[in-house]
Design a protein around this motif. Structure first.
Motif, PDB file in Angstrom:
ATOM      1  N   ASN A 103       9.263  11.876   6.987  1.00  0.00           N
ATOM      2  CA  ASN A 103      10.105  11.043   6.121  1.00  0.00           C
ATOM      3  C   ASN A 103       9.330   9.845   5.546  1.00  0.00           C
ATOM      4  O   ASN A 103       9.860   8.747   5.433  1.00  0.00           O
ATOM      5  N   ASN A 104       8.065  10.058   5.199  1.00  0.00           N
ATOM      6  CA  ASN A 104       7.293   8.986   4.553  1.00  0.00           C
ATOM      7  C   ASN A 104       6.624   9.509   3.276  1.00  0.00           C
ATOM      8  O   ASN A 104       5.483   9.207   2.969  1.00  0.00           O
ATOM      9  N   LEU A 105       7.385  10.341   2.536  1.00  0.00           N
ATOM     10  CA  LEU A 105       6.854  10.973   1.334  1.00  0.00           C
ATOM     11  C   LEU A 105       6.407   9.942   0.300  1.00  0.00           C
ATOM     12  O   LEU A 105       5.370  10.088  -0.344  1.00  0.00           O
ATOM     13  N   PHE A 106       7.211   8.838   0.145  1.00  0.00           N
ATOM     14  CA  PHE A 106       6.877   7.863  -0.891  1.00  0.00           C
ATOM     15  C   PHE A 106       5.558   7.142  -0.589  1.00  0.00           C
ATOM     16  O   PHE A 106       4.982   6.512  -1.473  1.00  0.00           O
ATOM     17  N   ASP A 107       5.071   7.225   0.642  1.00  0.00           N
ATOM     18  CA  ASP A 107       3.814   6.567   0.991  1.00  0.00           C
ATOM     19  C   ASP A 107       2.610   7.268   0.375  1.00  0.00           C
ATOM     20  O   ASP A 107       1.542   6.673   0.249  1.00  0.00           O
ATOM     21  N   ILE A 108       2.766   8.566   0.046  1.00  0.00           N
ATOM     22  CA  ILE A 108       1.617   9.324  -0.483  1.00  0.00           C
ATOM     23  C   ILE A 108       1.759   9.619  -1.973  1.00  0.00           C
ATOM     24  O   ILE A 108       0.866  10.206  -2.568  1.00  0.00           O
ATOM     25  N   ILE A 109       2.894   9.236  -2.593  1.00  0.00           N
ATOM     26  CA  ILE A 109       3.057   9.447  -4.029  1.00  0.00           C
ATOM     27  C   ILE A 109       2.103   8.519  -4.787  1.00  0.00           C
ATOM     28  O   ILE A 109       1.875   7.380  -4.406  1.00  0.00           O
TER      29      ILE A 109
END
Length: 647
Positions: A632-638
């Motif tokens: 649940n940390n997808l936005f960290d790698i966008i």
């Protein structure tokens, strides 16, 4: 106070210099049997740059043999250019054997890595699937996309126990390349699923090996099955922290180069190697180690038309002067030669004219031979009998026109190189800019398949697919002519700075939509469904308006409308390869979609499909993305640009 600091620095500098001069001194023997150990390697203490370069001489094996002390690997030869060959253990699996194969030797934290250019990964055995994982866990028994960095599989040859030939083409033997900066790996050997003709009693082998030794020095590749270790090439470099020990004592005629290297743990380190300058030879790491090469020792130096010149050697070069004692004799000789040349000139003119006539006839016959061999007659028949009118768009070019268009395939015209051939930029007589693809040699058995593919690609008419303009079949290898796409690949656009046209969210979304539309056309709209089989950012080109166009159909295949998949030897690019296809060898339209999914993730994250800078478990971008979603940390790698634009 300042004087005291200066004195301390002076003493420290003298200490480093004295230590550097002492290393690799003439008092070091550096000999093990008939093998000479060059510095920075050494045998005695104080004769090597650090412990990793220490050699011990094993006298218990009949004749003395050198071994790397810390890695216990036998040394076969050492090059001052930064490579050394060692004997490295193989991995094997035998059903009825109680012994286990030797474990891999880890190079982690050492100054050594396995050479990507000099080594290959080979697997042998019937129905053998071998995986190369970026891990040193030799007990691992699970195969997943985590840490998978390579692998290949070999099928059984029906009706024979084992091929006795020297080829390694996928039957009982397969091979593939290895990634850069590899220092730790694990080999897992398993049996191919569903191989009804598999012989479970046979042993299976997998190993890294020196490419040149394996392909050129063996009568049969299967000779290695009788060996325990095989030659492997390692790249070596001295840690940059030790540069002070070398720079003060290296040869004055040498140059050192520094390079960065990524370890298996993702850490970056700096190393360097040295080499002698042009015209000098020897050991660049020792004082006066690079000595001038005496070019005058070569009897061919300064020899022109039997005229007598004297060779004068100078440091790094040489020059020639006319011997004064023979000037008169040489003048008479020059006159005689001139008269002879004039007489021969007329003879040469007549011979040259005859040669040109004969050569022209041979070239015509040669072109006719290549045209027939490359399927020219079959292609003409296909084009004339095709229900779709394609003669106006597809043209048979002459070799002369394409040679002129590409300046005789000048290396400066190369746009790119791949597994299927080399692409050149060319300009036709009418001024139209095109891309000319020089294919690799085509097997005669695949000739009809190639011709059929040219016909199919000629009928594709989609704005997001690179258009095939024609081909030339009167050369040794077929030449394909495509429309020229000026703005390079999607990979270059994403990973190289482009301040004029930045990769905004709207631009990325439009490119993804265009590629998806082209794939839908190939799979579902074209008269005959086509599987591309190598969708990746380097095969997606951008035109003058930065619209996407799918290219490189060299591995593509057409199928029947009612056919659901294609069974074939695994081909593709790691990082984009569908795991189910890798396991089953069954390629479907879903395999293209999986590769397109990796492209979508690259557009979202700005990360490469395979990267050594990420941790070994997440070198695959697909794995990295799935893990981010699960945690649940997808936005960290966008990508930051995407996060900024896409509200």
């Amino acid at each position: 106070m300042g004087m005291a600091v200066g004195m301390v620095f002076l003493l420290w500098s003298m200490n480093v210099f004295i230590k550097a001069v002492g290393l690799g001194s003439s008092s070091c023997s550096g000999v093990c049997g008939n093998f000479t150990i060059p510095y920075p390697f050494g045998i005695e203490p104080g004769c090597y740059i650090d412990d990793w370069f220490a050699i011990y001489c094993n006298n218990t094996l009949g004749s003395p043999k050198p071994f790397l002390r810390r890695l216990h690997l036998e040394v076969l030869d050492i090059s001052s250019e930064g490579t050394l060959r060692v004997n490295y253990p193989m991995s094997w699996s035998c059903p009825k054997s109680e012994t286990e194969s030797a474990s891999n030797v880890s190079l982690a934290s050492s100054p050594f890595v396995f050479s990507k250019l000099r080594n290959i990964f080979v697997a042998m055995g019937c129905g053998n699937v071998a995986y190369l994982l970026s891990s040193d866990d030799s007990n691992s028994s699970l195969i997943s996309i985590y840490g998978l960095i390579g692998g290949c599989m070999s099928v059984c040859e029906k009706g024979t126990k084992q091929s006795n030939g020297s080829s390694c083409n996928g039957i009982n033997c397969c091979k593939t390349t290895i990634p850069s900066d590899l220092d730790v790996f694990t080999i897992i050997i398993s049996s191919m699923r569903g191989a009804s003709f598999e012989r479970t009693e046979d042993c299976k082998y997998a190993f890294l090996v020196d490419r040149k030794w394996f392909e050129e020095n063996l009568t049969s590749h299967f000779e290695v099955q009788k060996m325990s270790p095989v030659p492997v090439v390692l790249n070596w470099g001295i840690n940059a922290n030790l540069s002070s020990l070398i720079m003060g004592s290296k040869s004055s005629h040498s140059t050192c180069q520094f390079a960065n290297r990524s370890s298996s743990l993702g850490n970056m380190s700096s190393t360097f190697t040295c080499s002698c300058d042009s015209g000098f030879g020897g050991n660049p790491y020792r004082v006066d180690g690079c000595q001038d090469i005496d070019e005058c020792a070569n009897p061919r130096s300064c020899r022109f038309f039997n005229l007598r010149y004297r060779c004068v050697n100078i440091p790094g070069n040489y020059y020639c002067v006319l011997d004064s004692d023979h000037k008169s004799r040489n003048k008479i000789l020059i006159i005689g030669i001139s008269i002879g040349i004039i007489g021969l000139l007329f003879l040469f003119i007549g011979g040259w004219w005859s040669y040109k006539v004969i050569k022209k006839r041979k070239n015509i016959k040669r072109k006719e031979k290549f045209f027939k061999r490359n399927g020219g007659l079959l292609l003409q028949q296909q084009l004339s009998s095709s229900e779709v009118t394609i003669e106006k768009t597809t043209k048979l070019f002459s070799s002369k026109d394409l040679e002129k268009a590409t300046d005789n395939f000048n290396v400066n015209r190369i746009l790119g190189q791949g597994g299927q051939g080399t692409v050149y930029k060319g300009m036709l007589i009418d001024g139209k800019i095109v891309a000319v693809k020089k294919s690799k040699v085509i097997d005669e058995e695949k000739l009809e398949e190639f011709v059929n593919e040219v016909v199919i690609l000629s009928q594709i008419n989609h704005r997001n697919v690179v258009k095939l303009l024609g081909c030339c079949l009167e050369t040794e290898v077929p030449l394909l002519v495509y429309e020229f796409i000026p703005n390079g690949t999607l990979s270059q656009y994403l990973y190289e700075q482009n301040e004029e046209f930045p990769a905004t969210w709207d631009m990325r979304l439009r490119i993804a939509t265009e590629v998806a539309g082209a794939l839908f056309y190939l799979h579902s709209v074209a008269s005959t469904p086509i599987y591309h089989r190598d969708i990746k950012t380097t095969n997606i080109l951008l035109d003058d308006k930065y619209k996407a166009k799918i290219a490189d159909f060299g591995t593509s295949r057409s199928i029947a409308v009612d056919q659901t998949h294609l069974t074939t030897v695994v081909q593709g690019t790691f990082g984009y390869l569908d795991p189910e296809y890798f396991q089953s060898s069954q390629f479907s339209e879903k395999s293209d979609v999986y590769s397109f999914g990796v492209v979508l993730v690259e557009l979202l994250t700005g990360e490469k499909a395979i990267s050594s800078t990420r941790t070994k478990e997440c070198r695959s971008l697909a794995t990295y993305f799935i893990q981010a979603m699960e945690e649940n940390n997808l936005f960290d790698i966008i990508d930051a640009q995407v996060m900024k634009d896409a509200k």
